[in-house]
Motif scaffolding. Structure first.
Motif, PDB file in Angstrom:
ATOM      1  N   LYS A   1      -6.958   2.013   0.002  1.00 25.73           N
ATOM      2  CA  LYS A   1      -6.160   0.799   0.155  1.00 25.73           C
ATOM      3  C   LYS A   1      -6.471  -0.213  -0.942  1.00 25.73           C
ATOM      4  CE  LYS A   1      -5.585   1.047   5.185  1.00 25.73           C
ATOM      5  NZ  LYS A   1      -5.830   0.354   6.474  1.00 25.73           N
TER       6      LYS A   1
ATOM      7  N   SER B   1       0.049   5.626  -6.674  1.00 26.51           N
ATOM      8  CA  SER B   1      -0.765   5.171  -5.545  1.00 26.51           C
ATOM      9  C   SER B   1      -1.087   6.292  -4.564  1.00 26.51           C
ATOM     10  CB  SER B   1      -0.026   4.052  -4.790  1.00 26.51           C
ATOM     11  OG  SER B   1       0.183   2.939  -5.620  1.00 26.51           O
TER      12      SER B   1
ATOM     13  N   LEU C   1       0.841  -1.203   0.000  1.00 27.24           N
ATOM     14  CA  LEU C   1       0.000   0.000   0.000  1.00 27.24           C
ATOM     15  C   LEU C   1       0.873   1.249   0.000  1.00 27.24           C
ATOM     16  CD1 LEU C   1      -2.428  -1.196   2.829  1.00 27.24           C
ATOM     17  CD2 LEU C   1      -2.790  -1.426   0.361  1.00 27.24           C
TER      18      LEU C   1
ATOM     19  N   LYS D   1      -4.741   0.803  -4.126  1.00 26.61           N
ATOM     20  CA  LYS D   1      -3.296   0.591  -4.041  1.00 26.61           C
ATOM     21  C   LYS D   1      -2.949  -0.886  -4.200  1.00 26.61           C
ATOM     22  CE  LYS D   1      -2.562   4.492  -0.906  1.00 26.61           C
ATOM     23  NZ  LYS D   1      -2.199   4.880   0.472  1.00 26.61           N
TER      24      LYS D   1
END
Length: 275
Positions: free
Chosen positions: A147, A142, A136, A150
């Protein structure tokens, strides 16, 4: 004293990269493939190269892709953590390799240099924090996303590299293996070959897994180590911005981030023996 400190740089490279990650991984891979083949084929009347349901050709394809994918994921986790702990090896002529990777855009992209890790004294302070920044990451594409996004992005990035590497192995490795399998086979119909259920399939899968592990694992290990070494050097030279220590790796409320930071020293102490 750690083994890395007892051995010379070249000796530790041979031990870590050649013996552990190369031959050691090959032995484990070959043993697993032997066990799987024993369960699949032992007791069957005849095993065919192409014909279902017991097709050796199809089995080898599945084994290749599964082994490439699992190897990549596992080495991403464990070799990256070895690097953070300082127990990964350093390749000969590392400076030249890193400079070459920086200059070649394709290699820079493939190695994902901008997602590299720093040594633990400057990077993740515990295994939990390391996994968070691995799966993450709060950087590049990202940054600022959920989450779930990611994690999916991480999977896509790794899938692209696994597919390209696996395709290369498939093109050269799979046809060669089938060509070798023709010699001990018994002609069955116009285009097929048959084999006994034991020990040929088991021995063939053992050799296949051994050779594949001998090629696949060192390559993946090299990608992870070169990525992190290149990233560290680029951070040191100011070419990339250092991601650690910062709040980028922490998610949640300020109170949660503060609590994570307070917990880091104890986490670091708990993994000291592993490093």
């Amino acid at each position: 004293m750690a083994l890395k400190e007892k051995l010379s740089k070249n000796a530790y490279f041979f031990y870590y990269f050649i013996l552990m990650q190369g031959i050691g991984s090959a032995i484990i891979s070959g043993g697993i493939e032997f066990a799987i083949a024993y369960g699949m084929y032992h007791g069957r009347r005849r095993v065919k190269m192409w014909r279902f349901p017991h097709t050796m050709a199809g089995d080898l394809v599945v084994s290749l892709w599964v082994q490439v994918g699992l190897t990549w994921v596992l080495e991403e986790i464990f070799i990256g953590w070895d690097f953070c702990c300082g127990s990964a090896c350093e390749f000969p002529h590392m400076d030249a390799i890193c400079n070459y990777v920086k200059k070649k855009k394709a290699l820079y992209w493939y190695c994902e240099v901008e997602y590299g890790m720093l040594p633990r004294e400057r990077g993740p302070q515990g295994f939990k924090q390391y996994l968070k920044d691995l799966f993450l990451p709060e950087r590049n594409m990202s940054r600022g996303h959920t989450k779930k996004y990611k994690l999916w992005l991480w999977l896509v990035r790794k899938a692209m590299r696994c597919l390209s590497w696996g395709l290369l192995l498939f093109i050269f490795f799979w046809p060669t293996t089938l060509g070798i399998m023709v010699a001990p086979g018994t002609k069955y119909g116009r285009h097929d070959y048959s084999y006994n259920s034991y020990p040929f399939p088991q021995v063939m899968k053992l050799i296949f897994g051994f050779v594949l592990g001998l090629i696949c694992t060192p390559f993946t290990v090299a990608v992870v180590i070169i990525r992190n070494e290149t990233y560290t050097r680029m951070v040191d030279s100011g070419e990339l911005e250092e991601e650690w220590p910062s709040e980028a790796g922490f998610e949640g409320s300020p109170e949660e981030r503060k609590q994570d930071q307070l917990l880091m020293p104890s986490e670091s102490a708990s993994v000291e023996s592993k490093c």
